[in-house]
Write a protein that holds these residues in place. Structure first.
Motif, PDB file in Angstrom:
ATOM      1  N   ARG A 137       7.277  22.115  40.095  1.00 39.42           N
ATOM      2  CA  ARG A 137       7.551  20.677  40.040  1.00 39.42           C
ATOM      3  C   ARG A 137       9.046  20.406  40.135  1.00 39.42           C
ATOM      4  O   ARG A 137       9.493  19.515  40.854  1.00 39.42           O
ATOM      5  N   ASN A 175       0.869  29.715  33.243  1.00 38.93           N
ATOM      6  CA  ASN A 175       0.484  28.605  34.115  1.00 38.93           C
ATOM      7  C   ASN A 175       1.472  27.445  33.989  1.00 38.93           C
ATOM      8  O   ASN A 175       1.883  26.844  34.989  1.00 38.93           O
ATOM      9  N   GLU A 176       1.885  27.134  32.758  1.00 37.09           N
ATOM     10  CA  GLU A 176       2.860  26.061  32.535  1.00 37.09           C
ATOM     11  C   GLU A 176       4.211  26.417  33.164  1.00 37.09           C
ATOM     12  O   GLU A 176       4.881  25.553  33.756  1.00 37.09           O
ATOM     13  N   CYS A 178       3.907  25.946  36.961  1.00 34.59           N
ATOM     14  CA  CYS A 178       3.826  24.519  37.308  1.00 34.59           C
ATOM     15  C   CYS A 178       5.173  23.826  37.128  1.00 34.59           C
ATOM     16  O   CYS A 178       5.605  23.047  37.988  1.00 34.59           O
ATOM     17  N   ASN A 179       5.856  24.122  36.030  1.00 35.12           N
ATOM     18  CA  ASN A 179       7.146  23.476  35.773  1.00 35.12           C
ATOM     19  C   ASN A 179       8.199  23.878  36.793  1.00 35.12           C
ATOM     20  O   ASN A 179       8.977  23.039  37.261  1.00 35.12           O
ATOM     21  N   GLU A 201      -6.300  25.733  36.330  1.00 33.02           N
ATOM     22  CA  GLU A 201      -6.474  24.285  36.430  1.00 33.02           C
ATOM     23  C   GLU A 201      -7.851  23.979  36.989  1.00 33.02           C
ATOM     24  O   GLU A 201      -8.308  24.620  37.939  1.00 33.02           O
ATOM     25  N   ILE A 207      -0.346  21.607  43.712  1.00 35.76           N
ATOM     26  CA  ILE A 207      -0.398  22.886  43.014  1.00 35.76           C
ATOM     27  C   ILE A 207      -1.852  23.180  42.662  1.00 35.76           C
ATOM     28  O   ILE A 207      -2.527  22.348  42.057  1.00 35.76           O
ATOM     29  N   SER A 265      -4.163  26.151  40.771  1.00 38.46           N
ATOM     30  CA  SER A 265      -4.062  27.339  39.931  1.00 38.46           C
ATOM     31  C   SER A 265      -5.429  27.759  39.428  1.00 38.46           C
ATOM     32  O   SER A 265      -6.343  26.935  39.297  1.00 38.46           O
TER      33      SER A 265
END
Length: 410
Positions: A150, A142-143, A146-147, A163, A158, A160
């Protein structure tokens, strides 16, 4: 003086050697050329055969040269996206978003392959908003997603599975696209090295929503607008796709004009086009249901499954296959046909799969390949989500198989 005569392959290379002036060649003054002799010539040859130089014209070239595709003429995802951009199917910003997603998929694939070695198996010790235990790679993937999104500078919102609420990208780095995704589908398969995948969908915003989120624990009116922006029906999708992590890593995508699959070549680290304009078979002989829930389903669905188990005209029943990963099920369905179902039951009145970031993108792909996707009553892509993590029943696959199911359900 040495005079050479150009000959065809059937003649020896003959030279005439004379002193003073050039004299006509005759059978008495012909010498055979010898490359191994210091003088270059050997004994005289007595022959009555005279060789003449023959000029053979090359065939004239007309028209455009034929382009032959060889094993080295590979098309990767990047070049394919650029072609789509030149054709006007996507814009430059969407190209960047998709490149960012493909990068996240490569990183996740690498982690999955080494998960047992680098101690990324097992649970994280946390629970997501759906009440499910999170695996370590659920959180890490997930990180990564997202990264990458972004950093692309082209993503506004975003959403998910991992989240609680949609995350609005900081205004400084924000774009206009809404990306919904499930970073690891089938994460229960990670510890046993079975099939997993990532699912994503991309929407254009109904209205711009740029927020600097410092605290996502509460929702104000602006954040609620973001949720409304995210909750769009699947028919509004601009792009949908998945990445399969199995014996091969396959990135499958649709821009609304067919379905294309790219296989990761580990030698170059590039996704290479391997399946062009995929069309799902009209019918198939594979069904995929979690039959452990058989007694929890309604009688109409039970009758349908009982029918599949009966020998057909060829004397064989349908084959039952269940992977426990939606990505794996859909990938097989696209290539082999059949039907997949995750219906509602007595314990899960609304089914188990999430509409926004699982069912809608996969239904988009299935329909683009010529298949059908329904919830048992209506088309999945027509359903408007009321909540970000809303669940729905789903049946999808070959048109003949889904239509047969509909007869039983209605």
């Amino acid at each position: 003086m040495v005079q050479a005569i150009s000959t065809s392959s059937c003649c020896s290379i003959l030279f005439s050697k004379s002193h003073g002036s050039t004299s006509p060649l005759s059978p008495h003054n012909l010498l055979r050329f010898n490359p191994y002799s210091p003088q270059g010539f050997t004994h005289r040859v007595s022959t009555g055969v005279q060789c003449k130089a023959v000029e053979i014209p090359l065939p004239a070239t007309t028209g455009t040269p034929v382009q032959r595709r060889t094993q080295f003429a590979l098309e990767n995802l990047t070049s394919w996206l650029l072609k789509q951009e030149l054709a006007g199917n996507i814009d430059a910003e969407l190209t960047i978003v998709l490149s960012s997603i493909s990068l996240a998929c490569k990183q996740i694939a690498s982690l999955l392959q080494r998960s047992s070695i680098i101690n990324l198996t097992g649970g994280q010790g946390t629970i997501n908003v759906q009440g499910e235990d999170q695996k370590k790679l659920d959180v890490i993937s997930n990180e990564l997603f997202c990264n990458c999104l972004r950093s692309s500078g082209r993503t506004g919102i975003i959403a998910s599975e991992e989240e609680d609420v949609p995350v609005a990208v900081e205004e400084t780095y924000s774009g206009n696209y809404i990306v919904v995704f499930d970073p690891i589908d089938g994460s229960a398969n990670i510890d046993t090295a079975l099939t997993t995948g990532s699912i994503f969908g991309i929407y254009g915003p109904d209205q711009q929503c740029l927020i600097d989120l410092d605290d996502i624990s509460t929702l104000d009116q602006a954040r609620e607008k973001c949720i409304i922006n995210v909750c769009q029906p699947g028919k509004n999708l601009l792009v949908a796709g998945y990445c399969l992590y199995s014996s091969s890593v396959v990135f499958t995508i649709s821009l609304g004009k067919g379905v294309f699959a790219f296989t990761l070549d580990p030698t170059y680290g590039e996704f290479v086009l391997t399946h062009e304009n995929i069309k799902i078979p009209e019918a198939g002989k594979i069904y995929s249901f979690n039959e452990g829930n058989y007694d929890l389903w309604d009688e109409k669905l039970k009758s349908y499954l009982d029918h599949l188990r009966q020998p057909g005209s060829n004397g064989k029943p349908y084959s039952g296959r269940y992977i426990g990963c939606l990505v794996g099920e859909v990938h097989r369905m696209l290539l082999r046909g059949g039907i997949y179902g995750n219906p509602k039951n007595k314990n899960s009145k609304n089914g188990n799969l999430r509409l926004l970031y699982e069912c809608a993108p996969m239904s988009f792909l299935i329909e683009q390949a010529g298949g059908i996707a329904i919830d048992g009553e209506q088309r999945i892509l027509d359903i408007i989500p009321e909540q970000v993590h809303q669940r729905t029943p789903i049946f999808l696959g070959s048109p003949d198989e889904v239509q047969k199911l509909q007869k039983y359900l209605t």
